[in-house]
Design a protein around this motif. Structure first.
Motif, PDB file in Angstrom:
ATOM      1  N   ASN A 237       0.799  -1.223   0.182  1.00 53.76           N
ATOM      2  CA  ASN A 237      -0.193  -0.005   0.144  1.00 53.76           C
ATOM      3  C   ASN A 237       0.814   1.351  -0.003  1.00 53.76           C
ATOM      4  OD1 ASN A 237      -1.726   1.983   0.636  1.00 53.76           O
ATOM      5  ND2 ASN A 237      -3.149   0.935   1.682  1.00 53.76           N
ATOM      6  N   PRO A 238       0.684   2.344  -0.878  1.00 57.47           N
ATOM      7  CA  PRO A 238       1.511   3.289  -0.933  1.00 57.47           C
ATOM      8  C   PRO A 238       1.472   4.302   0.258  1.00 57.47           C
ATOM      9  CG  PRO A 238       0.079   3.271  -2.958  1.00 57.47           C
ATOM     10  CD  PRO A 238      -0.415   2.106  -1.962  1.00 57.47           C
ATOM     11  N   GLU A 239       0.518   4.050   1.209  1.00 57.03           N
ATOM     12  CA  GLU A 239       0.473   4.934   2.402  1.00 57.03           C
ATOM     13  C   GLU A 239       1.179   4.132   3.492  1.00 57.03           C
ATOM     14  OE1 GLU A 239      -3.535   5.558   3.262  1.00 57.03           O
ATOM     15  OE2 GLU A 239      -4.043   7.032   1.586  1.00 57.03           O
ATOM     16  N   ASP A 241       4.175   2.387   5.619  1.00 58.57           N
ATOM     17  CA  ASP A 241       5.500   2.820   5.872  1.00 58.57           C
ATOM     18  C   ASP A 241       6.458   1.419   5.335  1.00 58.57           C
ATOM     19  OD1 ASP A 241       8.312   2.757   7.375  1.00 58.57           O
ATOM     20  OD2 ASP A 241       7.223   4.678   7.762  1.00 58.57           O
ATOM     21  N   SER A 311       8.457   9.002   9.188  1.00 59.31           N
ATOM     22  CA  SER A 311       8.579   9.579   7.904  1.00 59.31           C
ATOM     23  C   SER A 311       8.251  11.069   7.711  1.00 59.31           C
ATOM     24  CB  SER A 311       7.471   8.863   6.957  1.00 59.31           C
ATOM     25  OG  SER A 311       6.207   8.842   7.587  1.00 59.31           O
ATOM     26  N   TRP A 312       7.740  11.785   9.139  1.00 60.70           N
ATOM     27  CA  TRP A 312       7.635  13.104   8.996  1.00 60.70           C
ATOM     28  C   TRP A 312       8.485  13.938   9.675  1.00 60.70           C
ATOM     29  CZ3 TRP A 312       4.735   9.222  11.469  1.00 60.70           C
ATOM     30  CH2 TRP A 312       4.907   9.226  12.627  1.00 60.70           C
TER      31      TRP A 312
END
Length: 653
Positions: A237-239, A241, A311-312
């Motif tokens: 899934n692209p969302e 991690d 990721s943020w």
């Protein structure tokens, strides 16, 4: 004269550049999310390499006065007290004509105490090799003896992932088996026990972070090796991690399966997801960066401090107990498996793993992952979250003046700094920041808890941080107590390394303990009082810009400038608070005080007196050299202040 003024304008422009750069890395005053105290200067205590090292590793035991440092083509034996070189061991790559790419170097990647010697491995020009360094006998020089081929212990290139661990004469390691960095798995590679390795399907493109042996005094046959790593997420899934963090375990007594099935394979390997984040929001820090294991006499209370990134662009520290980890491994269902669990339960330690039933071994082979996740002790949120890019972690246990034990997190940043963070209660308290290097990142870090020192490796040097830097809060009892540093307490000698009779309040930093101490000991012993703040006098002409400055002692404090009945906030510039006067007028003359307030503690940091100064007549007919020089000095100072004022107004607007 005009050329002199031009130089001062240039200096102001240069100051603008320095100021604008410096503000980017300066913490905000009054915020508890920043270190309370910042070291003023870079610490240079340690050992400097003659040539910068792309990679270094060191071996250092707390009870030893020696440290071994591995770099490119050498191992150094250093005295840890003064860092002089006791002995140098040249270890250049062998068979250099076989090097196919890059420089033919031997970058040392492993230094471990193994059996009766020091065990050293290196890249050896892309052909990993290991050596043993035997202890000197009768003051004879050490003998370097070639041991054996090092594939699976050292990587082929120092940038490839690898870890190593020695346990009771056995060497465990994870390093690539192929030159491209693939076939990476955790193995028992050398020693008295059988060599065992992993089944290929158990992990997907792993990055191993750490391995730790957890002792069980009452049941040594049930002791396990815990492996911390991250691996590629199978969820496309692209969302999702791209990484999942894991903890795995194998039994120390595991000898692999029978000759017919799973021979030389771990029969006890299990893994579980290690989570750090906000479960209620399904928001997680998924990339495990570093791990520090704090051992306890009761293995269940052994703590795992894990450093994660997200990721943020935030980092977090989550804390786990081995008891909680074991509960998942012993009670969770197996992911993807719905039938009856065989006996003995997969992952159970048995004295002879070769006799395990086929059903148990098959479960380990096909379903090694636990369904349940391992949550931290602060299950609803990480213990500590920061915008700093932390890279390594160590944790010290300190006995304070109240005889209680406190844990101190030592976190390295990607800009060569160490943050000291107190774990006391549910909220972290960031005690201090120490700058160790402005040239390179921290490559390696080792805690010496007995000497209360942190040894840190950079490309250009090895530095030692004294964790008992009590001089940073030596202004007064209140400053010492507000630091909440369990290493330091207030005594009659000032803020010193913790004394059982010293004044401290590690949990809350309440300065009322200072008043109680003064009342109790006023007649018994002399106490150190803060020095009175000196008055600085400036003579300033009318109509010129001017600024006042006072040093920042605590970034948790609020700083205010007092002038008569007026108050104005501090204009922060790096480690100073400024008060800017755009153009001097009569009402600007008089007394100024820089006052800091932290909790209920208020103190004067700096006092100034501004008086009016008349500018000498620069067109004096006498035109004497002294008159011209005096005029030049005054105009020079005016232009400098004007340039600084313009710079400050532009940045602080």
């Amino acid at each position: 004269m005009m050329r002199f003024v031009f130089i001062n304008i240039w200096l102001a422009g240069d100051f603008l550049l320095v100021l604008s750069v410096g503000l980017k890395d300066t913490p905000t005053l009054g915020s508890k999310d920043n270190p309370r105290v910042l070291s003023k200067d870079i610490i240079n205590d340690g050992f400097e390499y003659q040539v910068h090292q792309n990679h270094s590793v060191f071996f250092y035991h707390e009870d030893s006065e020696e440290m071994y440092v591995g770099g490119t083509d050498f191992v150094l034996k250093l005295d840890v007290d003064d860092y002089h070189v006791i002995e140098t061991f040249p270890l250049k790559a062998t068979g250099q004509q076989q090097c196919k790419e890059g420089p033919c170097e031997n970058v040392i990647t492993v230094i471990e105490k193994f059996q009766d010697s020091l065990f050293v491995c290196g890249t050896n020009g892309h052909k990993p090799q290991c050596w043993k360094l035997f202890s000197s006998v009768n003051n004879q020089s050490r003998e370097i003896m070639k041991s054996y081929e090092g594939t699976g212990i050292s990587p082929f290139v120092y940038t490839q992932n690898s870890i190593s661990l020695t346990v009771e004469g056995d060497l465990y390691s994870a390093a690539p088996l192929d030159t491209d960095g693939s076939s990476l798995q955790f193995r028992r590679k050398a020693g008295s026990r059988t060599h065992v390795w992993m089944y290929d399907n158990w992990v997907s493109e792993p990055t191993f972070i750490s391995a730790s042996w957890i002792k069980r005094k009452e049941d040594p046959d049930s002791e396990k090796i815990y492996i911390f790593f991250r691996e590629k997420n199978s969820d496309q899934n692209p969302e999702a991690d791209p990484w999942i963090s894991r903890v795995a375990r194998v039994c120390k007594v595991d000898e692999g399966g029978s000759k017919r099935f799973f021979q030389n394979m771990w029969t006890s390997f299990l893994k579980a997801r290690l989570v750090c984040g906000f479960p209620d929001e399904s928001l997680y820090f998924n990339r495990l960066q570093d791990v520090y294991v704090m051992h306890d006499d009761d293995w269940r209370d052994t703590k795992v401090y894990a450093l994660f990134t997200s990721s943020w662009n935030s980092t977090a520290v989550c804390v786990y107990s081995v008891g909680m980890i074991e509960e998942i491994f012993e009670n969770s269902t197996f992911k993807g498996y719905s039938k009856d669990i065989p006996t003995p339960r997969p992952g159970t330690c048995v004295k002879n793993s070769r006799h395990l039933p086929l059903a148990t071994v098959n479960m380990v082979k096909d379903y090694p992952e636990m369904t349940d996740w391992v949550h931290s002790t602060h299950s609803k949120a990480p213990f500590y979250i920061s915008s700093n890019n932390y890279t390594k972690i160590a944790v010290d246990r300190v006995q304070a003046a109240d005889q209680r034990m406190y844990n101190i997190l030592l976190l390295s940043t990607d800009s060569g700094k160490i943050h000291k963070v107190l774990e006391a209660g549910s909220k972290p308290f960031i005690i201090s920041e120490t700058q160790l290097s402005s040239q390179s990142n921290i490559q390696s870090m080792k805690l010496d808890s007995k000497k209360k020192k942190l040894v840190v490796g950079f490309s250009e040097k090895i530095s030692t941080v004294d964790l008992q830097r009590c001089q940073d809060y030596n202004v007064s009892c209140e400053d010492c107590v507000l630091a909440r540093d369990p290493y330091c307490a207030w005594t009659k000698f000032g803020c010193t390394p913790t004394d059982p009779g010293g004044v401290q309040d590690v949990m809350n930093g309440e300065i009322s303990v200072c008043k109680e101490q003064n009342q109790t000991h006023r007649t018994k012993r002399e106490t150190v009082s803060p020095s009175p703040v000196e008055l600085t006098v400036h003579s300033v002409p009318l109509g010129v810009p001017f600024y006042l400055s006072c040093p920042i002692d605590s970034y948790h404090a609020i700083y205010t400038w007092k002038h008569g009945d007026e108050s104005s906030p501090c204009l922060q510039m790096q480690s100073n608070c400024l008060h800017l006067i755009p153009s001097m007028a009569q009402e600007n003359y008089g007394s100024y005080s820089c006052v800091s307030e932290e909790k209920e503690y208020t103190k004067e940091v700096k006092n100034y007196q501004l008086a009016e100064q008349r500018i000498p007549d620069m067109v004096d007919r006498s035109n004497t050299p002294d008159t011209i020089n005096d005029a030049s000095a005054v105009v020079s100072q005016i232009w400098m202040n004007l340039g600084l004022a313009v710079a400050l107004m532009g940045i602080l607007r």
